[in-house]
Design a protein around this motif. Structure first.
Motif, mmCIF file in Angstrom:
data_model
loop_
_atom_site.group_PDB
_atom_site.id
_atom_site.type_symbol
_atom_site.label_atom_id
_atom_site.label_comp_id
_atom_site.label_asym_id
_atom_site.label_seq_id
_atom_site.Cartn_x
_atom_site.Cartn_y
_atom_site.Cartn_z
ATOM 1 N N GLU A 79 1.012 -1.366 -0.271
ATOM 2 C CA GLU A 79 -0.111 0.267 -0.179
ATOM 3 C C GLU A 79 0.585 0.987 -0.166
ATOM 4 O O GLU A 79 0.679 2.358 -0.987
ATOM 5 C CB GLU A 79 -0.364 0.316 1.022
ATOM 6 C CG GLU A 79 -1.839 -0.656 0.871
ATOM 7 C CD GLU A 79 -3.239 -0.404 -0.137
ATOM 8 O OE1 GLU A 79 -3.578 0.572 -0.447
ATOM 9 O OE2 GLU A 79 -3.917 -1.939 0.083
ATOM 10 N N TYR A 80 1.756 1.727 0.657
ATOM 11 C CA TYR A 80 2.613 2.846 0.930
ATOM 12 C C TYR A 80 4.680 2.271 0.767
ATOM 13 O O TYR A 80 4.940 1.488 1.264
ATOM 14 C CB TYR A 80 2.424 3.291 1.923
ATOM 15 C CG TYR A 80 1.204 3.864 2.786
ATOM 16 C CD1 TYR A 80 0.906 5.027 1.936
ATOM 17 C CD2 TYR A 80 0.544 2.908 3.491
ATOM 18 C CE1 TYR A 80 -0.644 5.097 2.674
ATOM 19 C CE2 TYR A 80 -0.974 3.248 3.809
ATOM 20 C CZ TYR A 80 -1.491 4.302 2.900
ATOM 21 O OH TYR A 80 -2.592 4.959 3.431
ATOM 22 N N CYS A 81 4.826 2.879 -0.148
ATOM 23 C CA CYS A 81 6.221 2.745 -0.040
ATOM 24 C C CYS A 81 6.840 3.431 0.791
ATOM 25 O O CYS A 81 6.724 4.069 1.525
ATOM 26 C CB CYS A 81 6.370 2.555 -1.666
ATOM 27 S SG CYS A 81 6.429 4.749 -2.001
ATOM 28 N N ILE A 82 8.550 3.973 1.085
ATOM 29 C CA ILE A 82 9.409 3.923 1.554
ATOM 30 C C ILE A 82 9.013 5.780 1.900
ATOM 31 O O ILE A 82 9.241 6.142 2.724
ATOM 32 C CB ILE A 82 11.140 3.907 0.685
ATOM 33 C CG1 ILE A 82 11.938 3.995 2.123
ATOM 34 C CG2 ILE A 82 10.792 4.623 -0.413
ATOM 35 C CD1 ILE A 82 12.944 4.279 1.133
ATOM 36 N N ASP A 83 8.267 6.329 0.355
ATOM 37 C CA ASP A 83 8.282 8.036 0.953
ATOM 38 C C ASP A 83 7.087 8.129 0.954
ATOM 39 O O ASP A 83 6.963 9.626 0.759
ATOM 40 C CB ASP A 83 8.604 8.447 -0.539
ATOM 41 C CG ASP A 83 10.460 8.124 -0.908
ATOM 42 O OD1 ASP A 83 11.093 8.820 0.553
ATOM 43 O OD2 ASP A 83 11.114 8.802 -1.638
ATOM 44 N N SER A 84 6.356 7.260 0.956
ATOM 45 C CA SER A 84 4.351 7.359 0.697
ATOM 46 C C SER A 84 4.312 7.442 2.423
ATOM 47 O O SER A 84 4.796 6.229 2.632
ATOM 48 C CB SER A 84 3.712 6.832 0.004
ATOM 49 O OG SER A 84 3.798 5.335 0.454
ATOM 50 N N ASN A 85 3.472 7.864 2.928
ATOM 51 C CA ASN A 85 2.521 7.838 4.499
ATOM 52 C C ASN A 85 0.692 7.516 4.892
ATOM 53 O O ASN A 85 0.300 8.021 3.529
ATOM 54 C CB ASN A 85 3.017 8.605 4.937
ATOM 55 C CG ASN A 85 4.796 9.369 4.771
ATOM 56 O OD1 ASN A 85 5.590 8.747 5.434
ATOM 57 N ND2 ASN A 85 5.251 10.456 4.302
ATOM 58 N N PRO A 86 1.218 7.348 5.066
ATOM 59 C CA PRO A 86 -0.486 6.811 5.806
ATOM 60 C C PRO A 86 -1.040 7.862 6.062
ATOM 61 O O PRO A 86 -0.146 8.438 6.821
ATOM 62 C CB PRO A 86 -0.593 5.164 6.835
ATOM 63 C CG PRO A 86 0.891 4.825 6.885
ATOM 64 C CD PRO A 86 1.876 6.067 6.041
ATOM 65 N N SER A 87 -2.421 8.084 6.947
ATOM 66 C CA SER A 87 -2.679 8.714 7.354
ATOM 67 C C SER A 87 -2.196 8.823 8.863
ATOM 68 O O SER A 87 -1.013 8.450 9.327
ATOM 69 C CB SER A 87 -4.052 8.932 8.275
ATOM 70 O OG SER A 87 -4.395 7.970 8.659
#
Length: 520
Positions: free
Chosen positions: A16-24
């Protein structure tokens, strides 16, 4: 022949989320707390094993656990900001147990009659050995020597190494779960059920809570269950070993941990230095370097990043060496390495965000300073963690095997190298481990105790043995004619920082520091 619908892929797509993307932010904080809970298992187990043998009390053990968690938080932040920049938690390592046990059994320390004085002097000797031995990783990392050596790696050679980083820890799984099967087995089944069979159930908006937070959900349920068993007297007349594994009140951490304690360098006194202690400790530093290399490769894949190029890998090893020096200065009783279980958690939750790991480091430092609060979570029975390890170590092992997709596994040369590396990587350490215990010198038993500790440490590491076998065979058997079979056409672009445009996105230093430390 049917069409192949799953061609080799540089990056995993099922996250769902890679190293540079963030959940809420709410998800991020809960995921970070979950990482903290998971790594606290090893942080409690190693001091529990070593501190009593050093002559320490339960209070000493609680202080060492707090110190280990605090330094783990610092090292995790440093690695995530300036090292490999991968979402890897840096924590205590079992690789250091054998050389630390050698120092504990040093006759000059065993002659000290006062237990507390023996604990202090032993701790200072361990600190000195860690400080000196850390220079190995610092030098090999910042000189780029480890990066140059990594040019001998290939997908075929690294696959068994990464696999053994996970599978080689099988003794921490079901054997420890079986010490309290009525707690461990329900935990194992519940984690599998919640994370795999209920992962598409979303009772709260669009958040897959069962997939995101299996440790928090399952751990809470089984922990309450174990509290009920303890309070109901289920273990009242059981053997001591069973009570230690199953009861929630045997560790004495909550009663002995201080409310507030800020760990600081040299809190046990100045380190003492011994050449033999330092040489013995260098073996664990080498082993942790190899194990971390495999763990970094797995973390990069589970964070949807490219394999770290040689320059980034060396940078990470250099910062890990500084982390081991901090372990020595603060007095954590062990050195640092990448937490394999936390790498596996990236895949289980399908979240490879760097921010989650950075915030988890904040939890480590907070709960280490406010000891009573941290001790509550540290009192979780270890079979609960062992159940998690069965899933997470296995997941890391399978990530290692996934590198074989870039090789030709219809080639007998590759089958022999892979099979031999995996088999000897498990078989040789098992042979050495069955002859070693803290009061015995192990299979190597010359008159030089430091040499015994060195040999026993190196050959007790599955990843170290696997790397040695795989790299030697892969670089000596039909090398030139097997470049394509080894996966080198795919691998070569990840050897240098500028070999792939995506490297800059994943591994560039923050604060524009690449101007001062240009990658190669």
């Amino acid at each position: 022949m049917a069409e192949i619908t799953h061609p080799p892929m540089d990056q995993l797509q099922d996250l769902e989320y890679c190293i540079d993307s963030n959940p809420s932010w709410a998800e991020t904080i809960l995921l970070a707390f979950q990482n903290y809970i998971l790594m606290s298992g090893t942080s409690v187990m190693i001091p529990t094993l070593l501190v009593p043998a050093m002559g320490g009390t339960d209070r000493d053990k609680a202080l060492v656990i707090q110190t280990l968690l605090f330094v783990a938080g610092i090292n995790t932040v440093l690695q995530a900001l300036f090292g490999t920049r991968l979402p890897a938690v840096i924590g205590g390592s079992y690789a250091y147990v054998i050389p630390v046990a050698y120092i504990i059994n040093d006759p000059s320390l065993q002659r000290i009659s006062d237990r507390h004085d023996r604990f202090i002097q032993t701790m200072r000797a361990i600190q000195g050995a860690l400080v000196i031995a850390s220079s190995i990783q610092i030098i090999l990392g910042y000189s780029q020597v480890w990066g140059l050596f990594s040019r001998f790696f290939s997908p075929l050679g690294m696959s068994p190494v990464v696999a053994l980083v996970g599978l080689g820890l099988f003794q921490r799984g079901f054997p420890l779960l079986g010490n309290c099967v009525e707690i461990g087995l329900p935990m194992l089944l519940l984690v599998i059920g919640v994370s795999q069979y209920l992962k598409h159930v979303r009772p709260l908006r669009d958040i897959p809570i069962f997939e995101r937070f299996p440790i928090l959900i399952c751990g809470t349920i089984i922990w309450i269950y174990s509290l009920i068993l303890t309070a109901g007297g289920a273990y009242r007349n059981k053997p001591i070993a069973t009570q230690i594994s199953c009861r929630t009140d045997r560790a004495n951490l909550i009663s002995t941990a201080p409310w507030f304690k800020f760990p600081y360098p040299l809190q046990w006194g100045p380190p003492t230095f011994s050449a033999s202690h330092s040489f013995a400790m260098m073996s664990a530093v080498l082993v942790s370097m190899v194990e971390s290399t495999g763990a970094y490769k797995a973390a990069s894949r589970l964070a949807i990043a490219t394999p770290p190029p040689a320059y980034v890998l060396s940078r990470g090893i250099g910062w890990q060496g500084i982390g081991i020096m901090l372990d020595g200065l603060f007095g954590t009783v062990t050195g640092s390495t990448v937490s394999v279980e936390n790498v596996g958690l990236l895949g289980l939750t399908r979240v490879g965000s760097r921010r989650v790991v950075q915030i988890s480091a904040g939890f480590m430092m907070f709960f280490s300073i406010f000891g009573k609060f941290g001790a509550v979570f540290a009192s979780i029975p270890f079979p609960i963690f062992a159940a998690l390890y069965c899933v997470l170590f296995g997941l890391v092992g399978s990530v290692g095997l996934s590198f074989l997709q870039f090789t030709n596994m219809n080639c007998m040369r590759n089958l022999i190298i892979t099979g031999l590396s995996l088999f000897l990587g498990i078989s040789i350490p098992q042979f050495f481990n069955q002859y070693w215990n803290p009061s015995h010198r192990g299979l190597a038993h010359t008159n030089a105790a430091w040499f015994n500790a060195f040999v026993n440490t190196v050959f007790s590491s599955p990843a170290m043995v696997g790397l040695t076998v795989a790299v030697i065979l892969d670089n000596t058997i039909e090398v030139e004619k097997s470049k394509k079979d080894r996966g080198m056409p795919w691998w070569v672009k990840f050897r240098t920082f500028r070999g792939d445009n995506r490297n800059e996105e994943f591994y560039t230093l923050p604060f524009n520091l690449n101007r001062f430390f240009p990658p190669t």
